[in-house]
Design a protein around this motif. Structure first.
Motif, mmCIF file in Angstrom:
data_model
loop_
_atom_site.group_PDB
_atom_site.id
_atom_site.type_symbol
_atom_site.label_atom_id
_atom_site.label_comp_id
_atom_site.label_asym_id
_atom_site.label_seq_id
_atom_site.Cartn_x
_atom_site.Cartn_y
_atom_site.Cartn_z
ATOM 1 N N LEU A 64 55.142 35.910 44.516
ATOM 2 C CA LEU A 64 54.481 34.995 45.442
ATOM 3 C C LEU A 64 55.245 34.931 46.765
ATOM 4 C CD1 LEU A 64 52.000 33.075 45.389
ATOM 5 C CD2 LEU A 64 53.603 31.237 44.879
ATOM 6 N N SER A 65 56.572 34.933 46.675
ATOM 7 C CA SER A 65 57.397 34.835 47.872
ATOM 8 C C SER A 65 57.428 36.137 48.661
ATOM 9 C CB SER A 65 58.820 34.427 47.480
ATOM 10 O OG SER A 65 59.689 34.492 48.589
ATOM 11 N N GLU A 66 57.622 37.262 47.960
ATOM 12 C CA GLU A 66 57.836 38.537 48.638
ATOM 13 C C GLU A 66 56.541 39.248 49.026
ATOM 14 O OE1 GLU A 66 60.763 39.674 49.626
ATOM 15 O OE2 GLU A 66 61.646 37.834 48.862
ATOM 16 N N VAL A 67 55.524 39.181 48.189
ATOM 17 C CA VAL A 67 54.271 39.882 48.472
ATOM 18 C C VAL A 67 53.303 38.993 49.247
ATOM 19 C CG1 VAL A 67 52.284 41.089 47.460
ATOM 20 C CG2 VAL A 67 54.555 41.325 46.419
ATOM 21 N N TRP A 68 53.216 37.719 48.838
ATOM 22 C CA TRP A 68 52.289 36.798 49.500
ATOM 23 C C TRP A 68 52.947 36.006 50.619
ATOM 24 C CZ3 TRP A 68 51.021 38.774 44.883
ATOM 25 C CH2 TRP A 68 49.670 39.035 44.628
ATOM 26 N N GLN A 69 54.294 36.088 50.703
ATOM 27 C CA GLN A 69 55.026 35.351 51.732
ATOM 28 C C GLN A 69 54.744 33.854 51.666
ATOM 29 O OE1 GLN A 69 57.224 36.866 54.286
ATOM 30 N NE2 GLN A 69 57.160 38.320 52.612
ATOM 31 N N GLN A 70 54.674 33.334 50.440
ATOM 32 C CA GLN A 70 54.441 31.913 50.229
ATOM 33 C C GLN A 70 55.535 31.362 49.322
ATOM 34 O OE1 GLN A 70 50.496 31.185 48.732
ATOM 35 N NE2 GLN A 70 49.501 32.299 50.392
ATOM 36 N N THR A 71 55.974 30.163 49.609
ATOM 37 C CA THR A 71 57.001 29.540 48.785
ATOM 38 C C THR A 71 56.397 28.625 47.742
ATOM 39 O OG1 THR A 71 57.222 27.754 50.415
ATOM 40 C CG2 THR A 71 58.730 29.627 50.613
ATOM 41 N N TYR A 72 55.071 28.451 47.789
ATOM 42 C CA TYR A 72 54.392 27.621 46.803
ATOM 43 C C TYR A 72 53.042 28.243 46.489
ATOM 44 C CZ TYR A 72 51.675 26.014 50.807
ATOM 45 O OH TYR A 72 50.874 25.974 51.916
ATOM 46 N N GLY A 73 52.439 27.799 45.393
ATOM 47 C CA GLY A 73 51.145 28.320 44.975
ATOM 48 C C GLY A 73 51.078 28.403 43.466
ATOM 49 N N ASP A 74 49.940 28.882 42.951
ATOM 50 C CA ASP A 74 49.803 29.006 41.506
ATOM 51 C C ASP A 74 49.685 30.474 41.118
ATOM 52 O OD1 ASP A 74 47.129 29.799 42.002
ATOM 53 O OD2 ASP A 74 46.476 27.720 41.967
ATOM 54 N N ASP A 75 49.575 30.708 39.806
ATOM 55 C CA ASP A 75 49.537 32.083 39.305
ATOM 56 C C ASP A 75 48.171 32.725 39.435
ATOM 57 O OD1 ASP A 75 52.157 31.823 38.661
ATOM 58 O OD2 ASP A 75 51.860 31.605 36.501
ATOM 59 N N GLN A 76 47.159 31.936 39.787
ATOM 60 C CA GLN A 76 45.792 32.451 39.798
ATOM 61 C C GLN A 76 45.626 33.626 40.754
ATOM 62 O OE1 GLN A 76 42.476 30.160 41.674
ATOM 63 N NE2 GLN A 76 41.685 30.083 39.590
ATOM 64 N N THR A 77 46.187 33.477 41.947
ATOM 65 C CA THR A 77 46.062 34.540 42.941
ATOM 66 C C THR A 77 46.702 35.834 42.432
ATOM 67 O OG1 THR A 77 46.033 32.991 44.788
ATOM 68 C CG2 THR A 77 46.694 35.247 45.269
ATOM 69 N N ILE A 78 47.882 35.732 41.830
ATOM 70 C CA ILE A 78 48.558 36.906 41.299
ATOM 71 C C ILE A 78 47.735 37.540 40.189
ATOM 72 C CG2 ILE A 78 50.632 37.744 40.107
ATOM 73 C CD1 ILE A 78 52.187 35.539 41.508
ATOM 74 N N ASP A 79 47.222 36.717 39.271
ATOM 75 C CA ASP A 79 46.434 37.228 38.147
ATOM 76 C C ASP A 79 45.188 37.963 38.619
ATOM 77 O OD1 ASP A 79 48.216 36.280 36.286
ATOM 78 O OD2 ASP A 79 47.161 34.382 35.982
ATOM 79 N N VAL A 80 44.525 37.413 39.631
ATOM 80 C CA VAL A 80 43.308 38.045 40.152
ATOM 81 C C VAL A 80 43.625 39.425 40.714
ATOM 82 C CG1 VAL A 80 41.588 37.947 41.991
ATOM 83 C CG2 VAL A 80 42.038 35.925 40.607
ATOM 84 N N HIS A 81 44.674 39.524 41.501
ATOM 85 C CA HIS A 81 45.010 40.811 42.114
ATOM 86 C C HIS A 81 45.553 41.808 41.089
ATOM 87 C CE1 HIS A 81 44.548 38.444 45.799
ATOM 88 N NE2 HIS A 81 44.332 39.607 46.387
ATOM 89 N N LEU A 82 46.281 41.318 40.091
ATOM 90 C CA LEU A 82 46.726 42.212 39.018
ATOM 91 C C LEU A 82 45.532 42.767 38.258
ATOM 92 C CD1 LEU A 82 49.834 40.354 37.528
ATOM 93 C CD2 LEU A 82 49.827 42.616 38.608
ATOM 94 N N ASP A 90 35.654 24.987 43.085
ATOM 95 C CA ASP A 90 35.369 25.569 41.774
ATOM 96 C C ASP A 90 36.243 26.794 41.547
ATOM 97 O OD1 ASP A 90 33.601 25.907 39.329
ATOM 98 O OD2 ASP A 90 33.253 27.816 40.362
ATOM 99 N N GLU A 91 36.946 26.824 40.420
ATOM 100 C CA GLU A 91 37.891 27.907 40.153
ATOM 101 C C GLU A 91 37.209 29.265 40.103
ATOM 102 O OE1 GLU A 91 40.727 29.304 36.459
ATOM 103 O OE2 GLU A 91 40.687 27.183 37.000
ATOM 104 N N ALA A 92 36.032 29.320 39.448
ATOM 105 C CA ALA A 92 35.317 30.597 39.348
ATOM 106 C C ALA A 92 34.917 31.108 40.726
ATOM 107 C CB ALA A 92 34.088 30.440 38.455
ATOM 108 N N GLU A 93 34.530 30.196 41.608
ATOM 109 C CA GLU A 93 34.144 30.582 42.965
ATOM 110 C C GLU A 93 35.337 31.136 43.730
ATOM 111 O OE1 GLU A 93 31.687 30.757 46.544
ATOM 112 O OE2 GLU A 93 31.347 30.833 44.373
ATOM 113 N N ILE A 94 36.486 30.494 43.573
ATOM 114 C CA ILE A 94 37.694 30.954 44.257
ATOM 115 C C ILE A 94 38.079 32.344 43.780
ATOM 116 C CG2 ILE A 94 40.173 30.552 44.511
ATOM 117 C CD1 ILE A 94 39.502 27.523 44.416
ATOM 118 N N VAL A 95 37.991 32.581 42.464
ATOM 119 C CA VAL A 95 38.301 33.901 41.910
ATOM 120 C C VAL A 95 37.360 34.950 42.477
ATOM 121 C CG1 VAL A 95 38.325 35.289 39.810
ATOM 122 C CG2 VAL A 95 39.357 33.016 39.805
ATOM 123 N N ARG A 96 36.067 34.610 42.567
ATOM 124 C CA ARG A 96 35.090 35.567 43.124
ATOM 125 C C ARG A 96 35.424 35.898 44.573
ATOM 126 N NH1 ARG A 96 31.352 32.581 39.995
ATOM 127 N NH2 ARG A 96 30.839 31.220 41.756
#
Length: 243
Positions: free
Chosen positions: A183-201, A83-89
């Motif tokens: 995503l690459s420089e801060v999270w050290q990941q070469t793949y992923g979505d924008d959700q993680t960035i948006d949550v931390h911003l 669930d997206e809301a759960e992941i954000v929480r």
């Protein structure tokens, strides 16, 4: 070799995780309840915790909250919940990353390696010597080496990831940084979505006392990326002082 704590109540899943992580090779300890996990992190030092949500004594989200009260060790959530809301929480609650079950051992290895790189200072905080000097952007003061930040003279209570994100952007004031680069420089990941960035911003904006609709320091450029710059009034004052 890293020290890993596996918090998983399913004995078959736990055995598989232990076997794979030990082959990595990492030093692995495992427990089956949230309370045992709390005892472990209190008495031992770990580099990363892999936390299942479906624990028999406490829900994993409650366990995460309690863990964050006593340690800043990186936590990777392993969950069957998508669930997206759960992941954000969970991300808002202090999780460093998450994996949705079932996941491959390759995925697990990549996520563990990523959080270990960040925890050892190879992420967005700036590993190069010329990036280690204190940074000043308007009322923001960031001491990269000591990992401390202040806003208008008041200390900012930032998580490790928030500091890395703020530090990376502050070292490039006024430059729009693409999300893929973050995503690459801060999270050290070469793949992923924008959700993680948006949550931390979003979390970082709250601590800076601003909103996305009325940004002061953090500006999102739609379809491009994010930039950090001093508020216009502070820039005008700076220009006036040097005119």
């Amino acid at each position: 070799m890293a020290s890993v704590l596996v918090v998983e109540d399913d004995p078959f899943v736990r055995s598989a995780l232990i076997r794979h992580l030990a082959e990595a090779p990492h030093a692995v300890r495992s427990v089956g309840t949230a309370l045992e996990a709390l005892r472990e992190v209190t008495s031992n030092s770990f580099d990363v915790v892999i936390l299942d949500l479906g624990l028999p004594d406490l829900d994993g989200s409650q366990a995460l909250k309690m863990l964050r009260g006593i340690t800043d060790v990186p936590v990777i959530i392993a969950t069957a919940r998508d669930d997206e809301a759960e992941i954000v929480r969970l991300l808002n609650g202090g999780a460093d990353d998450y994996l949705t079950k079932p996941f491959s051992v390759e995925q697990l290895s990549a996520r563990v390696a990523a959080v270990l790189r960040r925890g050892r200072g190879h992420g967005g905080a700036g590993p190069h010597d010329d990036e280690a000097a204190p940074v000043q952007v308007g009322g923001l003061a960031i001491d990269v080496q000591r990992r401390k930040a202040e806003l208008d003279g008041s200390p900012l209570e930032l998580t490790r990831r928030e500091f890395d994100l703020l530090s990376y952007l502050a070292q490039r004031p006024g430059i729009v940084v693409p999300r893929k680069v973050l995503l690459s420089e801060v999270w050290q990941q070469t793949y992923g979505d924008d959700q993680t960035i948006d949550v931390h911003l979003s979390w970082l904006r709250r601590k800076l006392g601003e909103k996305a609709s009325s940004p002061r320091y953090l500006h999102t450029v739609r379809g491009v990326g994010v930039k950090l710059q001093a508020p216009r009034d502070e820039m005008e004052q700076l220009v006036a002082r040097h005119a």
